[in-house]
Design a protein around this motif. Structure first.
Motif, PDB file in Angstrom:
ATOM      1  N   ASN A  19       0.816  -1.200   0.000  1.00 56.19           N
ATOM      2  CA  ASN A  19       0.000   0.000   0.000  1.00 56.19           C
ATOM      3  C   ASN A  19       0.854   1.256   0.000  1.00 56.19           C
ATOM      4  OD1 ASN A  19       1.040  -0.109   2.542  1.00 56.19           O
ATOM      5  ND2 ASN A  19      -0.917  -0.458   3.584  1.00 56.19           N
ATOM      6  N   ARG A  20       0.188   2.382  -0.029  1.00 54.73           N
ATOM      7  CA  ARG A  20       0.901   3.662  -0.137  1.00 54.73           C
ATOM      8  C   ARG A  20       1.735   3.955   1.097  1.00 54.73           C
ATOM      9  NH1 ARG A  20      -2.001   9.484  -1.522  1.00 54.73           N
ATOM     10  NH2 ARG A  20      -0.056  10.720  -1.675  1.00 54.73           N
ATOM     11  N   THR A  21       1.220   3.634   2.273  1.00 53.41           N
ATOM     12  CA  THR A  21       1.957   3.914   3.509  1.00 53.41           C
ATOM     13  C   THR A  21       3.238   3.090   3.571  1.00 53.41           C
ATOM     14  OG1 THR A  21      -0.148   4.362   4.627  1.00 53.41           O
ATOM     15  CG2 THR A  21       1.779   3.953   6.021  1.00 53.41           C
ATOM     16  N   GLY A  22       3.163   1.821   3.173  1.00 52.36           N
ATOM     17  CA  GLY A  22       4.353   0.979   3.184  1.00 52.36           C
ATOM     18  C   GLY A  22       5.409   1.486   2.224  1.00 52.36           C
ATOM     19  N   ARG A  23       4.979   1.961   1.073  1.00 57.18           N
ATOM     20  CA  ARG A  23       5.940   2.494   0.109  1.00 57.18           C
ATOM     21  C   ARG A  23       6.635   3.749   0.652  1.00 57.18           C
ATOM     22  NH1 ARG A  23       2.612   2.027  -5.660  1.00 57.18           N
ATOM     23  NH2 ARG A  23       2.470  -0.269  -5.659  1.00 57.18           N
ATOM     24  N   ILE A  24       5.865   4.618   1.292  1.00 55.76           N
ATOM     25  CA  ILE A  24       6.460   5.847   1.844  1.00 55.76           C
ATOM     26  C   ILE A  24       7.482   5.505   2.925  1.00 55.76           C
ATOM     27  CG2 ILE A  24       5.948   7.940   3.159  1.00 55.76           C
ATOM     28  CD1 ILE A  24       3.290   8.096   1.675  1.00 55.76           C
ATOM     29  N   LEU A  25       7.156   4.541   3.764  1.00 55.27           N
ATOM     30  CA  LEU A  25       8.096   4.144   4.806  1.00 55.27           C
ATOM     31  C   LEU A  25       9.363   3.522   4.212  1.00 55.27           C
ATOM     32  CD1 LEU A  25       5.650   2.633   7.464  1.00 55.27           C
ATOM     33  CD2 LEU A  25       6.793   4.853   7.511  1.00 55.27           C
ATOM     34  N   LEU A  26       9.198   2.719   3.157  1.00 51.00           N
ATOM     35  CA  LEU A  26      10.362   2.085   2.518  1.00 51.00           C
ATOM     36  C   LEU A  26      11.282   3.125   1.889  1.00 51.00           C
ATOM     37  CD1 LEU A  26      11.805  -0.524   1.693  1.00 51.00           C
ATOM     38  CD2 LEU A  26      10.366  -0.576  -0.368  1.00 51.00           C
ATOM     39  N   VAL A  27      10.700   4.098   1.187  1.00 54.98           N
ATOM     40  CA  VAL A  27      11.514   5.143   0.573  1.00 54.98           C
ATOM     41  C   VAL A  27      12.181   5.994   1.648  1.00 54.98           C
ATOM     42  CG1 VAL A  27      11.427   7.202  -0.880  1.00 54.98           C
ATOM     43  CG2 VAL A  27      10.142   5.165  -1.532  1.00 54.98           C
ATOM     44  N   GLY A  28      11.473   6.301   2.735  1.00 52.67           N
ATOM     45  CA  GLY A  28      12.075   7.079   3.813  1.00 52.67           C
ATOM     46  C   GLY A  28      13.245   6.363   4.456  1.00 52.67           C
ATOM     47  N   ALA A  29      13.115   5.048   4.695  1.00 53.10           N
ATOM     48  CA  ALA A  29      14.223   4.282   5.265  1.00 53.10           C
ATOM     49  C   ALA A  29      15.419   4.261   4.323  1.00 53.10           C
ATOM     50  CB  ALA A  29      13.756   2.863   5.569  1.00 53.10           C
TER      51      ALA A  29
END
Length: 287
Positions: free
Chosen positions: A2-12
């Motif tokens: 989902n969108r939240t998981g993608r944002i967290l992955l890019v942030g990490a």
């Protein structure tokens, strides 16, 4: 994902890359000071090397085909160069305090020349390869993705059918028949006027056929078999007659001219008889 998981992955990923850049920044700054860069140039030197690595990574995600292969090669080359410079920084403790001689990165001269060449060529390569990658990304046209969703087509077709069926039918106007008066029938059997007598015509005689003899320029060939009685009788000569004719024909010939072929042509006989006559004549002349 989902969108939240993608944002967290890019942030990490951004956090990890930022920390790795900070660790590499210290080593690359000391290398830049050792090859003669001033304070400002040494501070910007890590951005030139590691920044191009980030640009090549983004170009790899966007480009396709040979352009993507080129971006991967640039990324691999600058990654290896940064690794070598960080490794040299760890091997030479004098670089940490900036007490090393200017332009000296190794004790062995060939290795020192190679390292200095590598460190000084990376900024120039960043200008060339970075400009090329940016131009390739700006001129890249992604291929259109074929739509696999057939629901949109079906819904469009359904709406068209519904709109066609729901149209109000207009009432046709009444058709007014036009009455056309036909002429009165004519009785062809009833004469309307007295007929005049027709004069009989004289019979026309057909032209007489003319007989023209056929002329042919080619001689006609016999298409039948000639009977045996009509053929000329063939006489068979005896050996004595052949020998007599051969003596007469070769009376004035020298010995070198008496051959089987010459006798065969003069006497008109078979090759076997010609050879027999040749041997006999030559034997008589030798005797």
């Amino acid at each position: 994902m989902n969108r939240t998981g993608r944002i967290l992955l890019v942030g990490a990923l951004v956090v990890v890359v930022g920390m790795a850049f900070r660790v590499s920044w210290n080593a690359l700054r000391d290398i830049a000071n050792a090859i003669g860069a001033d304070h400002t140039a040494a501070t910007l030197y890590p951005f030139v090397v590691d920044g191009l690595m980030a640009l090549a990574l983004v170009a790899t995600l966007v480009l396709v085909g040979r352009d993507r292969t080129f971006a991967l090669r640039v990324l691999g080359t600058y990654t290896a160069a940064s690794l070598v410079l960080n490794y040299v920084h760890g091997l030479v403790p004098a670089l940490h305090g900036a007490t090393v001689d200017w332009g000296r990165l190794a004790d062995w001269d060939p290795a020192n020349w190679a390292l200095v060449l590598l460190a000084t060529s990376l900024p120039v390569g960043s200008i060339y390869f970075g400009s090329d990658l940016v131009a390739k990304v700006l001129h890249h046209r992604p291929a259109p993705i074929p739509s696999t969703d057939t629901n949109a087509e079906e819904s469009t077709e359904t709406m068209m059918n519904r709109s066609t069926a729901d149209l109000p039918e207009s009432t046709p106007e009444p058709i007014t028949a036009t009455v056309v008066r036909l002429p009165d029938p004519v009785d062809f059997l009833k004469p309307t006027a007295p007929l005049k007598p027709v004069r009989a015509l004289a019979p026309i005689e057909p032209p007489k056929p003319r007989t023209v003899p056929a002329e042919s320029s080619r001689a006609r060939r016999a298409t039948y078999r000639v009977p045996e009685a009509a053929k000329a009788p063939r006489t068979r000569r005896t050996p004595e007659q052949l020998l007599t004719e051969a003596r007469t024909a070769t009376a004035g010939w020298p010995d070198a001219q008496i051959t089987a072929e010459g006798i065969r042509r003069e006497v008109r006989t078979s090759p076997v008889n010609a050879r027999m006559l040749r041997d006999t004549l030559l034997a008589e002349r030798a005797a």
